[in-house]
Design a protein around this motif. Structure first.
Motif, PDB file in Angstrom:
ATOM      1  N   TRP A   1       0.838  -1.198   0.000  1.00 41.75           N
ATOM      2  CA  TRP A   1       0.000   0.000   0.000  1.00 41.75           C
ATOM      3  C   TRP A   1       0.873   1.248   0.000  1.00 41.75           C
ATOM      4  O   TRP A   1       0.669   2.177  -0.789  1.00 41.75           O
ATOM      5  CB  TRP A   1      -0.924  -0.034   1.222  1.00 41.75           C
ATOM      6  CG  TRP A   1      -1.672   1.227   1.479  1.00 41.75           C
ATOM      7  CD1 TRP A   1      -2.882   1.586   0.953  1.00 41.75           C
ATOM      8  CD2 TRP A   1      -1.264   2.315   2.317  1.00 41.75           C
ATOM      9  NE1 TRP A   1      -3.248   2.834   1.418  1.00 41.75           N
ATOM     10  CE2 TRP A   1      -2.271   3.296   2.266  1.00 41.75           C
ATOM     11  CE3 TRP A   1      -0.141   2.544   3.122  1.00 41.75           C
ATOM     12  CZ2 TRP A   1      -2.185   4.491   2.976  1.00 41.75           C
ATOM     13  CZ3 TRP A   1      -0.062   3.735   3.826  1.00 41.75           C
ATOM     14  CH2 TRP A   1      -1.077   4.688   3.749  1.00 41.75           C
ATOM     15  N   ALA A   2       1.868   1.290   0.893  1.00 41.35           N
ATOM     16  CA  ALA A   2       2.751   2.447   1.008  1.00 41.35           C
ATOM     17  C   ALA A   2       3.562   2.655  -0.272  1.00 41.35           C
ATOM     18  O   ALA A   2       3.760   3.791  -0.713  1.00 41.35           O
ATOM     19  CB  ALA A   2       3.683   2.282   2.207  1.00 41.35           C
ATOM     20  N   SER A   3       4.014   1.572  -0.880  1.00 39.41           N
ATOM     21  CA  SER A   3       4.831   1.656  -2.083  1.00 39.41           C
ATOM     22  C   SER A   3       4.110   2.366  -3.216  1.00 39.41           C
ATOM     23  O   SER A   3       4.712   3.154  -3.955  1.00 39.41           O
ATOM     24  CB  SER A   3       5.245   0.247  -2.527  1.00 39.41           C
ATOM     25  OG  SER A   3       5.998   0.311  -3.722  1.00 39.41           O
ATOM     26  N   GLU A   4       2.833   2.106  -3.354  1.00 41.95           N
ATOM     27  CA  GLU A   4       2.041   2.755  -4.401  1.00 41.95           C
ATOM     28  C   GLU A   4       2.035   4.271  -4.233  1.00 41.95           C
ATOM     29  O   GLU A   4       1.950   5.017  -5.201  1.00 41.95           O
ATOM     30  CB  GLU A   4       0.609   2.231  -4.389  1.00 41.95           C
ATOM     31  CG  GLU A   4       0.463   0.804  -4.832  1.00 41.95           C
ATOM     32  CD  GLU A   4       0.778   0.618  -6.312  1.00 41.95           C
ATOM     33  OE1 GLU A   4       0.375   1.487  -7.126  1.00 41.95           O
ATOM     34  OE2 GLU A   4       1.432  -0.385  -6.646  1.00 41.95           O
ATOM     35  N   ILE A   5       2.130   4.726  -3.004  1.00 40.77           N
ATOM     36  CA  ILE A   5       2.076   6.156  -2.707  1.00 40.77           C
ATOM     37  C   ILE A   5       3.463   6.789  -2.752  1.00 40.77           C
ATOM     38  O   ILE A   5       3.668   7.827  -3.370  1.00 40.77           O
ATOM     39  CB  ILE A   5       1.426   6.396  -1.321  1.00 40.77           C
ATOM     40  CG1 ILE A   5      -0.017   5.876  -1.344  1.00 40.77           C
ATOM     41  CG2 ILE A   5       1.486   7.872  -0.920  1.00 40.77           C
ATOM     42  CD1 ILE A   5      -0.660   5.778   0.021  1.00 40.77           C
ATOM     43  N   CYS A   6       4.431   6.147  -2.095  1.00 42.03           N
ATOM     44  CA  CYS A   6       5.743   6.783  -1.901  1.00 42.03           C
ATOM     45  C   CYS A   6       6.796   6.399  -2.934  1.00 42.03           C
ATOM     46  O   CYS A   6       7.832   7.050  -3.022  1.00 42.03           O
ATOM     47  CB  CYS A   6       6.266   6.508  -0.495  1.00 42.03           C
ATOM     48  SG  CYS A   6       6.785   4.799  -0.207  1.00 42.03           S
ATOM     49  N   GLY A   7       6.561   5.336  -3.686  1.00 41.28           N
ATOM     50  CA  GLY A   7       7.514   4.940  -4.718  1.00 41.28           C
ATOM     51  C   GLY A   7       8.667   4.079  -4.246  1.00 41.28           C
ATOM     52  O   GLY A   7       9.508   3.685  -5.044  1.00 41.28           O
ATOM     53  N   VAL A   8       8.727   3.778  -2.961  1.00 42.65           N
ATOM     54  CA  VAL A   8       9.769   2.892  -2.435  1.00 42.65           C
ATOM     55  C   VAL A   8       9.245   1.460  -2.566  1.00 42.65           C
ATOM     56  O   VAL A   8       8.098   1.177  -2.207  1.00 42.65           O
ATOM     57  CB  VAL A   8      10.098   3.225  -0.961  1.00 42.65           C
ATOM     58  CG1 VAL A   8      11.133   2.260  -0.399  1.00 42.65           C
ATOM     59  CG2 VAL A   8      10.574   4.667  -0.838  1.00 42.65           C
ATOM     60  N   GLN A   9      10.078   0.568  -3.068  1.00 40.37           N
ATOM     61  CA  GLN A   9       9.657  -0.809  -3.288  1.00 40.37           C
ATOM     62  C   GLN A   9       9.254  -1.477  -1.970  1.00 40.37           C
ATOM     63  O   GLN A   9       9.868  -1.230  -0.925  1.00 40.37           O
ATOM     64  CB  GLN A   9      10.776  -1.615  -3.953  1.00 40.37           C
ATOM     65  CG  GLN A   9      11.057  -1.179  -5.370  1.00 40.37           C
ATOM     66  CD  GLN A   9       9.830  -1.346  -6.253  1.00 40.37           C
ATOM     67  OE1 GLN A   9       9.217  -2.406  -6.292  1.00 40.37           O
ATOM     68  NE2 GLN A   9       9.467  -0.276  -6.955  1.00 40.37           N
ATOM     69  N   PRO A  10       8.232  -2.346  -2.003  1.00 40.66           N
ATOM     70  CA  PRO A  10       7.763  -2.989  -0.770  1.00 40.66           C
ATOM     71  C   PRO A  10       8.869  -3.725  -0.010  1.00 40.66           C
ATOM     72  O   PRO A  10       8.923  -3.644   1.222  1.00 40.66           O
ATOM     73  CB  PRO A  10       6.691  -3.973  -1.256  1.00 40.66           C
ATOM     74  CG  PRO A  10       6.217  -3.409  -2.536  1.00 40.66           C
ATOM     75  CD  PRO A  10       7.410  -2.723  -3.157  1.00 40.66           C
ATOM     76  N   GLU A  11       9.746  -4.416  -0.714  1.00 38.52           N
ATOM     77  CA  GLU A  11      10.811  -5.142  -0.014  1.00 38.52           C
ATOM     78  C   GLU A  11      11.772  -4.185   0.688  1.00 38.52           C
ATOM     79  O   GLU A  11      12.278  -4.478   1.766  1.00 38.52           O
ATOM     80  CB  GLU A  11      11.569  -6.071  -0.962  1.00 38.52           C
ATOM     81  CG  GLU A  11      12.554  -6.973  -0.259  1.00 38.52           C
ATOM     82  CD  GLU A  11      11.983  -7.716   0.960  1.00 38.52           C
ATOM     83  OE1 GLU A  11      12.673  -7.759   2.008  1.00 38.52           O
ATOM     84  OE2 GLU A  11      10.861  -8.260   0.882  1.00 38.52           O
ATOM     85  N   LYS A  12      12.017  -3.017   0.104  1.00 40.31           N
ATOM     86  CA  LYS A  12      12.877  -2.018   0.748  1.00 40.31           C
ATOM     87  C   LYS A  12      12.196  -1.472   2.000  1.00 40.31           C
ATOM     88  O   LYS A  12      12.846  -1.241   3.017  1.00 40.31           O
ATOM     89  CB  LYS A  12      13.204  -0.881  -0.228  1.00 40.31           C
ATOM     90  CG  LYS A  12      14.206   0.099   0.325  1.00 40.31           C
ATOM     91  CD  LYS A  12      15.535  -0.598   0.593  1.00 40.31           C
ATOM     92  CE  LYS A  12      16.604   0.355   1.052  1.00 40.31           C
ATOM     93  NZ  LYS A  12      17.883  -0.323   1.298  1.00 40.31           N
ATOM     94  N   ILE A  13      10.877  -1.273   1.930  1.00 37.20           N
ATOM     95  CA  ILE A  13      10.132  -0.814   3.110  1.00 37.20           C
ATOM     96  C   ILE A  13      10.252  -1.842   4.231  1.00 37.20           C
ATOM     97  O   ILE A  13      10.514  -1.496   5.389  1.00 37.20           O
ATOM     98  CB  ILE A  13       8.652  -0.548   2.747  1.00 37.20           C
ATOM     99  CG1 ILE A  13       8.563   0.638   1.777  1.00 37.20           C
ATOM    100  CG2 ILE A  13       7.818  -0.300   4.003  1.00 37.20           C
ATOM    101  CD1 ILE A  13       7.187   0.871   1.195  1.00 37.20           C
ATOM    102  N   ARG A  14      10.091  -3.110   3.888  1.00 33.67           N
ATOM    103  CA  ARG A  14      10.218  -4.164   4.911  1.00 33.67           C
ATOM    104  C   ARG A  14      11.647  -4.229   5.454  1.00 33.67           C
ATOM    105  O   ARG A  14      11.856  -4.428   6.656  1.00 33.67           O
ATOM    106  CB  ARG A  14       9.767  -5.501   4.334  1.00 33.67           C
ATOM    107  CG  ARG A  14       8.254  -5.606   4.178  1.00 33.67           C
ATOM    108  CD  ARG A  14       7.801  -7.008   3.816  1.00 33.67           C
ATOM    109  NE  ARG A  14       8.032  -7.319   2.424  1.00 33.67           N
ATOM    110  CZ  ARG A  14       7.185  -7.034   1.433  1.00 33.67           C
ATOM    111  NH1 ARG A  14       6.038  -6.433   1.694  1.00 33.67           N
ATOM    112  NH2 ARG A  14       7.477  -7.351   0.194  1.00 33.67           N
TER     113      ARG A  14
END
Length: 193
Positions: A113-126
């Motif tokens: 969800w966050a990736s769609e907004i901020c552009g950071v890949q989901p795996e990087k967020i995790r």
């Protein structure tokens, strides 16, 4: 909080083994000087990134095998994080944990969800969540810019909550706060006011 050049102090921390991660739309001189891992983020979307990190902390936390959330800190010092710690007279559904999980609005604030907004890949967020939650001493530092947008108070609250969830305040080598230097790195003019 020391006098002198902030860059010098950060370089001393780097020499002592500190690692830097820069979450910024631009690759800055500071990122270069400190050899920081650069995580580009869309301007004005820091709040969503923080929510994705915090959702991951909750999702992957296991107090026994993978302690990412500092429950002792939350239970002792915070109100409003979960339904059990809401102030008297406030609807228990207004707690932050259920908001993150999407319990009532049916929109979990996942890394995807966050990736769609901020552009950071989901795996990087995790990965960021695991590093922040899994590291004993972290200095979470922000500038003023993410809060200088419409509804910017959400960033201030999310950033503070991230620090509380990971216990990165009130202890040696831990910090959650603003890192802004006005006029000069040594705060000279600020001391005169």
């Amino acid at each position: 909080s020391t006098m002198g050049s902030v860059t010098y102090n950060y370089l001393q921390a780097k020499k002592a083994g500190a690692r830097f991660i820069s979450i910024d739309p631009f690759y800055t001189d500071s990122c270069n000087i400190f050899g920081a891992d650069w995580v580009p983020v869309r301007p004005g979307t820091d709040h969503a990134l923080a929510l994705g990190i915090m959702h991951t902390l909750l999702d992957e936390d296991d107090p026994e095998t993978n302690p990412l959330v500092k429950w002792d800190f939350l239970n002792k010092y915070c109100i409003g994080f979960d339904a059990e710690h809401m102030p008297e007279g406030v609807d228990k559904k207004e707690n932050f944990k259920d908001y993150l999980l999407g319990t009532y609005d049916k929109q979990p604030k996942t890394a995807e969800w966050a990736s769609e907004i901020c552009g950071v890949q989901p795996e990087k967020i995790r990965e960021l969540a695991r590093e922040i939650g899994g590291t004993e001493r972290v200095a979470l530092l922000t500038g003023w810019a993410p809060a200088r947008i419409n509804n910017g108070e959400g960033w201030v609250q999310a950033f503070s909550t991230l620090g509380m969830m990971t216990g990165q305040m009130g202890g040696s080598g831990k910090m959650t706060g603003v890192s802004c230097w006005e006029y000069a790195g040594n705060m000279g003019p600020m001391l005169l006011t």
